[in-house]
Design an enzyme around this catalytic site. Structure first.
Site, PDB file in Angstrom:
ATOM      1  N   HIS A   1       0.758  -1.301  -0.008  1.00 30.41           N
ATOM      2  CA  HIS A   1       0.069   0.118   0.146  1.00 30.41           C
ATOM      3  C   HIS A   1       1.032   1.240   0.137  1.00 30.41           C
ATOM      4  CE1 HIS A   1       0.412  -0.722   4.207  1.00 30.41           C
ATOM      5  NE2 HIS A   1       0.768   0.571   4.286  1.00 30.41           N
TER       6      HIS A   1
ATOM      7  N   ASP B   1       0.922   5.149   1.711  1.00 34.63           N
ATOM      8  CA  ASP B   1       0.057   5.704   2.733  1.00 34.63           C
ATOM      9  C   ASP B   1      -0.639   6.904   2.232  1.00 34.63           C
ATOM     10  OD1 ASP B   1       0.947   3.839   4.557  1.00 34.63           O
ATOM     11  OD2 ASP B   1       2.727   4.979   5.091  1.00 34.63           O
TER      12      ASP B   1
ATOM     13  N   HIS C   1       4.959  -0.045  -0.161  1.00 37.66           N
ATOM     14  CA  HIS C   1       5.369  -0.945   1.006  1.00 37.66           C
ATOM     15  C   HIS C   1       4.542  -1.678   1.429  1.00 37.66           C
ATOM     16  CE1 HIS C   1       3.821   2.310   3.435  1.00 37.66           C
ATOM     17  NE2 HIS C   1       3.495   1.354   4.213  1.00 37.66           N
TER      18      HIS C   1
ATOM     19  N   ARG D   1       5.267  -9.384  17.201  1.00 41.06           N
ATOM     20  CA  ARG D   1       5.912  -7.955  16.729  1.00 41.06           C
ATOM     21  C   ARG D   1       5.130  -6.846  17.120  1.00 41.06           C
ATOM     22  NH1 ARG D   1       5.636  -4.181  12.199  1.00 41.06           N
ATOM     23  NH2 ARG D   1       7.185  -4.227  10.793  1.00 41.06           N
TER      24      ARG D   1
END
Ligand SMILES: *[C@@H]1O[C@H](CO)[C@@H](O)[C@H](O)[C@H]1NC(C)=O
Ligand SMILES: *[C@@H]1O[C@H](CO)[C@@H](O)[C@H](O)[C@H]1NC(C)=O
Length: 316
Positions: free
Chosen positions: A227, A229, A285, A295
């Site tokens: 995507h 941003d 990214h 994570r």
């Protein structure tokens, strides 16, 4: 000699037989030496072939990674490691704010802005907050600004849902640390891109994320899609990520990947590492799926448009 042979055929035969035997032995020795050499060569070929196969397998597991911009093991300090990328046209569809709107675009990584101790303190904050609820799928978020917290298949507002009890979970120091770290990230982005830090504003969503390998239950859990941003959230101009756990030891998978035309470039998360980039199409990214462990990270977003500014969170 012929006479001798004729006279003593047995003796001559015996000598010849002896010679033959000797020659035979030598031949046998030679052929066994040659065959062991052949075996060795074959073994070498087999070892090389399996090394190549393993390498191909491992690189295919890497999801076509061309380059690692910052690995987990290294310390990027004191200066950020900066990669310039040509700006996309995305910013032209928005009002321009001199001193803030990207003129030059790129991406950068630094391990010098936030200490590992600070990152661990922020992770404990995230753990406490997310322990209040959490997504049914593998990806949960906690947004201290809006109060949004994943719960089952949706979100609740922690400030409304838990009311005053929230001050049993978070302290004033937690919020101070959060603000301090946010200010430092803002300063390093401004410094790196040559901006006036007072002309850039924190925007939403800015949030903690916790990801593990549990399968997604809703679209909100599907963090791994590529995507942009600025396309997803029009107000974004600069995106930053502060990692709160370590790739390889706290979790596997979950690397950040810039998807360029000519290859994928990754940032391996490391507690205290900040990566930041201009938010347009030049920085398409995704995050790899987490395959093991948990994570933690914080996404901190900035806009140049004061109309989209949000303020730092405060305890009710
Ligand atoms: C992922 O986290 C959730 C929430 O804490 C937990 O219920 C689930 O068991 C975890 N999954 C794995 C694979 O550890
Ligand atoms: C980047 O990775 C994706 C998978 O994550 C792959 O489909 C694509 O081919 C890779 N790009 C390049 C140029 O290697």
């Amino acid at each position: 000699m012929a006479l001798l042979r004729a006279r003593n055929p047995k003796a001559s035969n015996a000598a010849e037989i002896e010679k033959k035997i000797k020659r035979g032995n030598a031949l046998r020795q030679g052929s066994s030496w040659r065959s062991s050499r052949a075996l060795f060569a074959l073994l070498l070929v087999a070892v090389c072939a399996s090394a190549v196969a393993t390498w191909l397998y491992l690189t295919s597991l890497d999801g076509d990674i061309t380059e690692t911009l910052a690995s987990r093991r290294e310390l990027v300090s004191p200066q950020p490691r900066v990669y310039s990328v040509q700006c996309s046209e995305d910013y032209q569809n928005h009002k321009r704010y001199p001193g803030c709107t990207p003129q030059s675009c790129g991406r950068a990584v630094t391990d010098a802005m936030v200490t590992r101790e600070e990152a661990h303190a922020l992770r404990r904050l995230a753990e406490r907050g997310l322990a209040l609820a959490g997504s049914e799928g593998g990806a949960s978020i906690l947004d201290l600004h809006s109060g949004a917290l994943s719960m089952g298949k949706q979100f609740v507002n922690i400030y409304r849902y838990f009311g005053d009890q929230i001050s049993d979970v978070f302290t004033a120091e937690d919020f101070k640390l959060y603000r301090d770290v946010r200010e430092r990230i803002q300063a390093v982005i401004a410094e790196t891109f040559g901006l006036d830090p007072t002309l850039m504003y924190l925007t939403k969503p800015t949030f903690f994320s916790r990801i593990n390998s549990t399968a997604a239950k809703t679209q909100h859990d599907e963090y791994w899609h590529p995507h942009i941003d600025k396309v997803t959230y029009g107000s974004f101009d600069y995106t930053s990520l502060l990692y709160l756990s370590d790739y390889g030891s706290d979790f596997t998978g979950g690397r950040f990947v810039f998807m360029d035309q000519n290859g994928n470039r990754t940032v391996e998360p490391r507690a205290g590492r900040v990566s930041f980039f201009s938010s347009g199409s030049e920085n398409l990214h995704r995050v790899e799926k987490v395959t093991w462990g948990t994570r933690y990270a914080i996404t901190v977003s900035f806009t140049c448009d004061p109309a989209h500014a949000i303020s730092d969170p405060t305890l009710p």
